[in-house]
Design a protein around this motif. Structure first.
Motif, PDB file in Angstrom:
ATOM      1  N   LYS A 145       0.842  -1.198   0.000  1.00 37.67           N
ATOM      2  CA  LYS A 145       0.000   0.000   0.000  1.00 37.67           C
ATOM      3  C   LYS A 145       0.878   1.249   0.000  1.00 37.67           C
ATOM      4  O   LYS A 145       1.816   1.379   0.781  1.00 37.67           O
ATOM      5  CB  LYS A 145      -0.911   0.002   1.219  1.00 37.67           C
ATOM      6  CG  LYS A 145      -2.056   0.988   1.137  1.00 37.67           C
ATOM      7  CD  LYS A 145      -3.079   0.746   2.242  1.00 37.67           C
ATOM      8  CE  LYS A 145      -4.277   1.662   2.089  1.00 37.67           C
ATOM      9  NZ  LYS A 145      -5.317   1.368   3.107  1.00 37.67           N
ATOM     10  N   GLY A 146       0.575   2.155  -0.910  1.00 37.76           N
ATOM     11  CA  GLY A 146       1.346   3.375  -1.045  1.00 37.76           C
ATOM     12  C   GLY A 146       2.403   3.284  -2.127  1.00 37.76           C
ATOM     13  O   GLY A 146       2.960   4.297  -2.542  1.00 37.76           O
ATOM     14  N   TYR A 147       2.694   2.055  -2.581  1.00 34.71           N
ATOM     15  CA  TYR A 147       3.681   1.864  -3.650  1.00 34.71           C
ATOM     16  C   TYR A 147       3.007   1.629  -5.005  1.00 34.71           C
ATOM     17  O   TYR A 147       3.675   1.583  -6.026  1.00 34.71           O
ATOM     18  CB  TYR A 147       4.590   0.673  -3.332  1.00 34.71           C
ATOM     19  CG  TYR A 147       5.603   0.974  -2.256  1.00 34.71           C
ATOM     20  CD1 TYR A 147       6.827   1.555  -2.568  1.00 34.71           C
ATOM     21  CD2 TYR A 147       5.335   0.691  -0.923  1.00 34.71           C
ATOM     22  CE1 TYR A 147       7.756   1.840  -1.579  1.00 34.71           C
ATOM     23  CE2 TYR A 147       6.262   0.967   0.069  1.00 34.71           C
ATOM     24  CZ  TYR A 147       7.474   1.545  -0.263  1.00 34.71           C
ATOM     25  OH  TYR A 147       8.386   1.822   0.720  1.00 34.71           O
ATOM     26  N   ALA A 169      -8.336  -4.198  -3.403  1.00 30.72           N
ATOM     27  CA  ALA A 169      -8.867  -2.832  -3.431  1.00 30.72           C
ATOM     28  C   ALA A 169      -8.209  -1.980  -2.350  1.00 30.72           C
ATOM     29  O   ALA A 169      -7.846  -0.819  -2.586  1.00 30.72           O
ATOM     30  CB  ALA A 169     -10.371  -2.855  -3.249  1.00 30.72           C
ATOM     31  N   ASP A 170      -8.018  -2.542  -1.175  1.00 30.58           N
ATOM     32  CA  ASP A 170      -7.371  -1.803  -0.086  1.00 30.58           C
ATOM     33  C   ASP A 170      -5.934  -1.455  -0.449  1.00 30.58           C
ATOM     34  O   ASP A 170      -5.465  -0.336  -0.175  1.00 30.58           O
ATOM     35  CB  ASP A 170      -7.407  -2.642   1.195  1.00 30.58           C
ATOM     36  CG  ASP A 170      -6.702  -1.948   2.351  1.00 30.58           C
ATOM     37  OD1 ASP A 170      -7.197  -0.901   2.805  1.00 30.58           O
ATOM     38  OD2 ASP A 170      -5.644  -2.446   2.785  1.00 30.58           O
ATOM     39  N   GLN A 171      -5.210  -2.390  -1.078  1.00 32.40           N
ATOM     40  CA  GLN A 171      -3.826  -2.135  -1.479  1.00 32.40           C
ATOM     41  C   GLN A 171      -3.737  -1.016  -2.512  1.00 32.40           C
ATOM     42  O   GLN A 171      -2.756  -0.280  -2.568  1.00 32.40           O
ATOM     43  CB  GLN A 171      -3.217  -3.407  -2.051  1.00 32.40           C
ATOM     44  CG  GLN A 171      -2.939  -4.477  -1.011  1.00 32.40           C
ATOM     45  CD  GLN A 171      -1.864  -4.060  -0.027  1.00 32.40           C
ATOM     46  OE1 GLN A 171      -0.693  -3.920  -0.362  1.00 32.40           O
ATOM     47  NE2 GLN A 171      -2.255  -3.831   1.215  1.00 32.40           N
ATOM     48  N   VAL A 331      10.450 -12.433   8.506  1.00 31.19           N
ATOM     49  CA  VAL A 331       9.199 -11.682   8.372  1.00 31.19           C
ATOM     50  C   VAL A 331       9.114 -10.540   9.382  1.00 31.19           C
ATOM     51  O   VAL A 331       8.516  -9.490   9.117  1.00 31.19           O
ATOM     52  CB  VAL A 331       7.979 -12.629   8.501  1.00 31.19           C
ATOM     53  CG1 VAL A 331       7.863 -13.193   9.916  1.00 31.19           C
ATOM     54  CG2 VAL A 331       6.693 -11.922   8.074  1.00 31.19           C
ATOM     55  N   GLU A 332       9.749 -10.722  10.546  1.00 34.04           N
ATOM     56  CA  GLU A 332       9.724  -9.649  11.557  1.00 34.04           C
ATOM     57  C   GLU A 332      10.518  -8.433  11.100  1.00 34.04           C
ATOM     58  O   GLU A 332      10.319  -7.323  11.600  1.00 34.04           O
ATOM     59  CB  GLU A 332      10.288 -10.156  12.891  1.00 34.04           C
ATOM     60  CG  GLU A 332       9.447 -11.214  13.582  1.00 34.04           C
ATOM     61  CD  GLU A 332       9.751 -12.621  13.082  1.00 34.04           C
ATOM     62  OE1 GLU A 332      10.646 -12.748  12.212  1.00 34.04           O
ATOM     63  OE2 GLU A 332       9.093 -13.565  13.543  1.00 34.04           O
ATOM     64  N   ASP A 333      11.432  -8.612  10.153  1.00 35.36           N
ATOM     65  CA  ASP A 333      12.264  -7.518   9.659  1.00 35.36           C
ATOM     66  C   ASP A 333      11.632  -6.783   8.472  1.00 35.36           C
ATOM     67  O   ASP A 333      12.159  -5.756   8.038  1.00 35.36           O
ATOM     68  CB  ASP A 333      13.638  -8.051   9.222  1.00 35.36           C
ATOM     69  CG  ASP A 333      14.380  -8.745  10.345  1.00 35.36           C
ATOM     70  OD1 ASP A 333      14.321  -8.241  11.482  1.00 35.36           O
ATOM     71  OD2 ASP A 333      14.994  -9.794  10.090  1.00 35.36           O
ATOM     72  N   TYR A 334      10.515  -7.331   7.968  1.00 38.74           N
ATOM     73  CA  TYR A 334       9.892  -6.722   6.792  1.00 38.74           C
ATOM     74  C   TYR A 334       9.121  -5.478   7.225  1.00 38.74           C
ATOM     75  O   TYR A 334       8.131  -5.559   7.964  1.00 38.74           O
ATOM     76  CB  TYR A 334       8.966  -7.730   6.106  1.00 38.74           C
ATOM     77  CG  TYR A 334       8.464  -7.261   4.764  1.00 38.74           C
ATOM     78  CD1 TYR A 334       9.343  -7.093   3.702  1.00 38.74           C
ATOM     79  CD2 TYR A 334       7.131  -6.951   4.570  1.00 38.74           C
ATOM     80  CE1 TYR A 334       8.901  -6.644   2.464  1.00 38.74           C
ATOM     81  CE2 TYR A 334       6.676  -6.505   3.333  1.00 38.74           C
ATOM     82  CZ  TYR A 334       7.555  -6.358   2.295  1.00 38.74           C
ATOM     83  OH  TYR A 334       7.114  -5.904   1.076  1.00 38.74           O
ATOM     84  N   LYS A 335       9.564  -4.321   6.789  1.00 36.11           N
ATOM     85  CA  LYS A 335       9.084  -3.047   7.315  1.00 36.11           C
ATOM     86  C   LYS A 335       7.640  -2.727   6.948  1.00 36.11           C
ATOM     87  O   LYS A 335       6.950  -2.022   7.683  1.00 36.11           O
ATOM     88  CB  LYS A 335       9.993  -1.912   6.831  1.00 36.11           C
ATOM     89  CG  LYS A 335      11.417  -1.990   7.355  1.00 36.11           C
ATOM     90  CD  LYS A 335      12.209  -0.741   7.027  1.00 36.11           C
ATOM     91  CE  LYS A 335      12.449  -0.566   5.552  1.00 36.11           C
ATOM     92  NZ  LYS A 335      13.333   0.581   5.248  1.00 36.11           N
ATOM     93  N   LEU A 336       7.190  -3.217   5.815  1.00 33.76           N
ATOM     94  CA  LEU A 336       5.867  -2.821   5.322  1.00 33.76           C
ATOM     95  C   LEU A 336       4.735  -3.645   5.903  1.00 33.76           C
ATOM     96  O   LEU A 336       3.568  -3.290   5.756  1.00 33.76           O
ATOM     97  CB  LEU A 336       5.836  -2.912   3.787  1.00 33.76           C
ATOM     98  CG  LEU A 336       6.910  -2.120   3.047  1.00 33.76           C
ATOM     99  CD1 LEU A 336       6.725  -2.267   1.544  1.00 33.76           C
ATOM    100  CD2 LEU A 336       6.880  -0.658   3.445  1.00 33.76           C
ATOM    101  N   GLY A 337       5.058  -4.756   6.543  1.00 36.68           N
ATOM    102  CA  GLY A 337       4.027  -5.596   7.129  1.00 36.68           C
ATOM    103  C   GLY A 337       3.301  -6.441   6.090  1.00 36.68           C
ATOM    104  O   GLY A 337       3.648  -6.454   4.912  1.00 36.68           O
ATOM    105  N   LEU A 338       2.267  -7.152   6.552  1.00 34.90           N
ATOM    106  CA  LEU A 338       1.509  -8.042   5.691  1.00 34.90           C
ATOM    107  C   LEU A 338       0.095  -7.507   5.478  1.00 34.90           C
ATOM    108  O   LEU A 338      -0.385  -6.660   6.234  1.00 34.90           O
ATOM    109  CB  LEU A 338       1.456  -9.447   6.290  1.00 34.90           C
ATOM    110  CG  LEU A 338       2.818 -10.095   6.614  1.00 34.90           C
ATOM    111  CD1 LEU A 338       2.622 -11.500   7.178  1.00 34.90           C
ATOM    112  CD2 LEU A 338       3.710 -10.139   5.379  1.00 34.90           C
TER     113      LEU A 338
END
Length: 404
Positions: A145-147, A169-171, A331-338
């Motif tokens: 989201k945002g990219y 749609a949310d993304q 996965v804990e290091d992924y800044k954008l989340g899921l």
């Protein structure tokens, strides 16, 4: 826009790049608009894809060529890399460089009746043009989201299934009832149902008991210093901590006569990569894929199993209906989340957190054990509406591109 502040934040080099790649074109568009804005549209289809001739745009283009639409329509590619033009283009197919300002490119943009995009959506210059956003990948767990910027003037936004419409749609900062959402399936999926194969032979001519494809998602690169993960890893790849573990992995693969193909994301920054090919490990980058003429989806068909993570590749592979392993070691290091609260609702395969888990998966593939088969059937039907290889056909019908 405050130019001084922009240069201070982004740097002079970036500012010059933006001016060259985008701002000059706006001037050229305005100049040509004086002469072309009221001219009749021509039977021109402009196509943009993720990495040139690939992804959804590439599959859609291949369908048009195979069915001889280029006899009636001019097809124009928006190309990102000059290296992509090492092959001779078919009749009535042209190209323009996407990030190089030119009158020719903007001439086509003013007069093309159809615009398709996978990655960089071009704004329609006229209301009577028809545009569709295919997207450059399928469903994935990582939050983008945002990219992803889908312009308001895009007429159609491609969807893989009704089940996923609210997430997609949310993304895209839309709503699930946006009338532009079209449920025709992604064109790239048709690759799984084509007779084209043999991409594995482009990588190796050796015989292995099994071949496993590993496709980590994008973590760092993209040309603008983007980094989506706080940790890239000492070797520039996830899961494997050091060269000793990398050697151990190769030895294990060699013992079972299994080949592992490490296919890196085409936009991944390779400056951190500290691994090389070994007896049972092959490495593919965005460059080598082009050099070898390898297609992701044809390669998937040739392989016996897939390792991925929260990437869309893990869900693309569901079309092959073969075993999947999910690497969640960072996965804990992924800044954008899921995109979902509980990813386990969207997993149907081995869950990998460390090297020993990977060995268990390799063992199962070697022994032709498929413990997650039933779970995979349920997930497949959620992710995709269609399993018939006719997504490109549905796209041309939607866009009213006729071949008679």
């Amino acid at each position: 826009m405050n130019v001084a502040k922009y240069i201070q934040e982004k740097g002079v080099k970036h500012a010059i790049q933006v001016i060259y790649q985008y701002k000059i074109d706006i001037v050229l568009q305005k100049i040509l608009g004086v002469f072309l804005r009221n001219k009749p549209l021509k039977d021109i289809i402009m196509i943009e894809s993720h990495n040139d001739f690939d992804s959804n745009g590439g599959a859609f283009y291949n369908y048009l060529i195979q069915n001889e639409y280029n006899k009636k329509y001019k097809i124009v590619w928006l190309i990102k890399h000059k290296e992509s033009l090492n092959v001779q283009l078919p009749q009535n197919v042209d190209y323009v460089m996407q990030y190089k300002p030119s009158f020719k490119k903007n001439y086509y943009k003013w007069l093309a009746k159809w615009l398709t995009a996978d990655n960089d959506c071009s704004d329609k210059l006229r209301d009577d043009q028809i545009s569709i956003y295919f997207g450059h990948g399928g469903f994935g767990l990582k939050n983008c989201k945002g990219y992803i910027d889908v312009p308001d003037k895009v007429d159609y936004i491609c969807m893989p299934s009704h089940y996923l419409k609210d997430i997609f749609a949310d993304q895209f900062n839309l709503t699930g009832n946006d009338p532009r959402l079209c449920f025709i399936g992604f064109p790239y999926v048709d690759n799984f149902y084509s007779n084209d194969c043999g991409d594995l032979n482009k990588i190796t001519n050796q015989k292995y008991n099994k071949v496993i494809l590993w496709m980590p998602t994008f973590r760092k690169g993209g040309g603008y210093g983007r980094q989506d993960s706080t940790q890239i890893g000492d070797l520039g790849i996830p899961l494997i901590k050091n060269k000793a573990e990398y050697q151990e992995l190769n030895d294990y693969l060699k013992k079972l006569n299994v080949l592992l193909i490490l296919k890196l994301h085409p936009k991944q920054d390779l400056s951190d990569l500290q691994v090389e090919e070994m007896t049972n490990i092959r490495i593919l980058t965005g460059t080598t894929v082009k050099e070898l003429g390898v297609d992701n989806y044809r390669l998937m068909k040739d392989c016996d199993a897939l390792i991925s993570d929260y990437s869309s590749a893990a869900y693309d592979f569901l079309q092959c209906n073969k075993p999947i392993a999910y690497d969640f070691s960072d996965v804990e290091d992924y800044k954008l989340g899921l995109v979902v609260e509980d990813p386990k609702d969207y997993l149907a395969g081995h869950f990998i957190k460390e090297l020993k888990d990977l060995f268990v998966f390799i063992d199962d593939i070697s022994n032709e054990s498929d413990p997650y088969y039933n779970e995979r059937q349920i997930l497949r039907k959620k992710i995709f509406d269609f399993f018939d290889g006719d997504n490109c056909k549905r796209a041309v019908e939607l866009l009213q591109i006729t071949n008679n």
